[in-house]
Design an enzyme around this catalytic site. Structure first.
Site, PDB file in Angstrom:
ATOM      1  N   ARG A  40       0.868  -1.329  -0.162  1.00 44.31           N
ATOM      2  CA  ARG A  40      -0.053   0.006   0.114  1.00 44.31           C
ATOM      3  C   ARG A  40       0.829   1.315  -0.109  1.00 44.31           C
ATOM      4  O   ARG A  40       1.845   1.515   0.913  1.00 44.31           O
ATOM      5  CB  ARG A  40      -0.713  -0.062   1.121  1.00 44.31           C
ATOM      6  N   SER A 107     -12.584  -4.416   0.753  1.00 45.36           N
ATOM      7  CA  SER A 107     -13.022  -3.514   1.801  1.00 45.36           C
ATOM      8  C   SER A 107     -14.226  -3.647   2.050  1.00 45.36           C
ATOM      9  O   SER A 107     -15.187  -3.117   0.846  1.00 45.36           O
ATOM     10  CB  SER A 107     -12.440  -2.251   1.614  1.00 45.36           C
ATOM     11  N   LYS A 137      -5.935   5.536   8.452  1.00 49.86           N
ATOM     12  CA  LYS A 137      -7.234   5.929   7.897  1.00 49.86           C
ATOM     13  C   LYS A 137      -8.034   6.571   9.175  1.00 49.86           C
ATOM     14  O   LYS A 137      -9.133   6.168   9.636  1.00 49.86           O
ATOM     15  CB  LYS A 137      -8.035   4.698   7.509  1.00 49.86           C
TER      16      LYS A 137
END
Length: 205
Positions: A40, A107, A137
């Protein structure tokens, strides 16, 4: 390479780190016992070069490497699959590009319906979260333990929990039905090999 049915799911932490540091940290997490790695990178400099190197490192240890958000990068890098968020395209399109054996995760936030639909369309796993406050996040909507419990009953694919998970709070997610714990900061904010081993003890309890 097959997606693990249980274990720790390490997600790279790339901000303000050299490619060499990212690779070294991932290798340390694998030594500690990480079962799967996701690349990521929200601010990539040379995503393809790093992704290819991570594939090489992971495959040397028989650990699958997934790419976050980017089907084409996963294809070019020779990754084992991709993780898709709500704006990253459809599972069917990803499957068509990456092949029948690719790992494709989705997700699902706090939505069991989204997970059931993902399973119907051939997702390899469903990820729920965030469960705790998360630096990665901070604005993500919270997910509920009840959603994990329902998912474990309703799904035949592995259930992944994500979001602010630490060795101190991960046990309740496993008890609620998570098969894998997905972690960024809890591994890579500290010494990755030692951190990984601390998480693995939760799976032995």
């Amino acid at each position: 390479m097959k997606f693990p049915m249980r274990g720790l799911y390490a997600i790279t932490q790339t901000d303000h780190k050299s490619q060499g540091t990212v690779i070294d940290e991932v290798e340390a997490a694998i030594r500690g016992g990480t079962a799967v790695v996701q690349y990521r990178d929200k601010n990539p400099r040379d995503a393809l070069a790093l992704a290819r190197e991570l594939v090489r490192v992971c495959h040397r240890h028989n650990v699958p490497l997934l790419v976050n958000d980017d089907v084409e990068l996963a294809l070019q890098a020779g990754a084992d699959g991709v993780h898709l968020g709500k704006d990253d395209g459809h599972i069917g399109e990803a499957r068509e590009r990456l092949g029948a054996d690719a790992i494709i995760g989705l997700s699902c936030y706090n939505s069991l319906d989204r997970a059931l639909e993902a399973q119907t369309h051939g997702a390899t796993y469903a990820a729920f979260g965030r469960f705790f406050p998360s630096n990665s996040k901070p604005l993500a909507a919270p997910a509920q333990l009840d959603t994990l419990r329902q998912a474990k009953q309703a799904l035949s694919i592995p259930v992944v929990a994500i979001g602010g998970i630490l060795p101190e709070n991960g046990a309740q997610l496993l008890a609620a039905g998570a098969d894998l714990l997905a972690v960024i900061g809890g591994i890579f904010d500290r010494e990755p090999e030692v951190s990984t081993r601390a998480y693995l003890r939760l799976f032995d309890q």
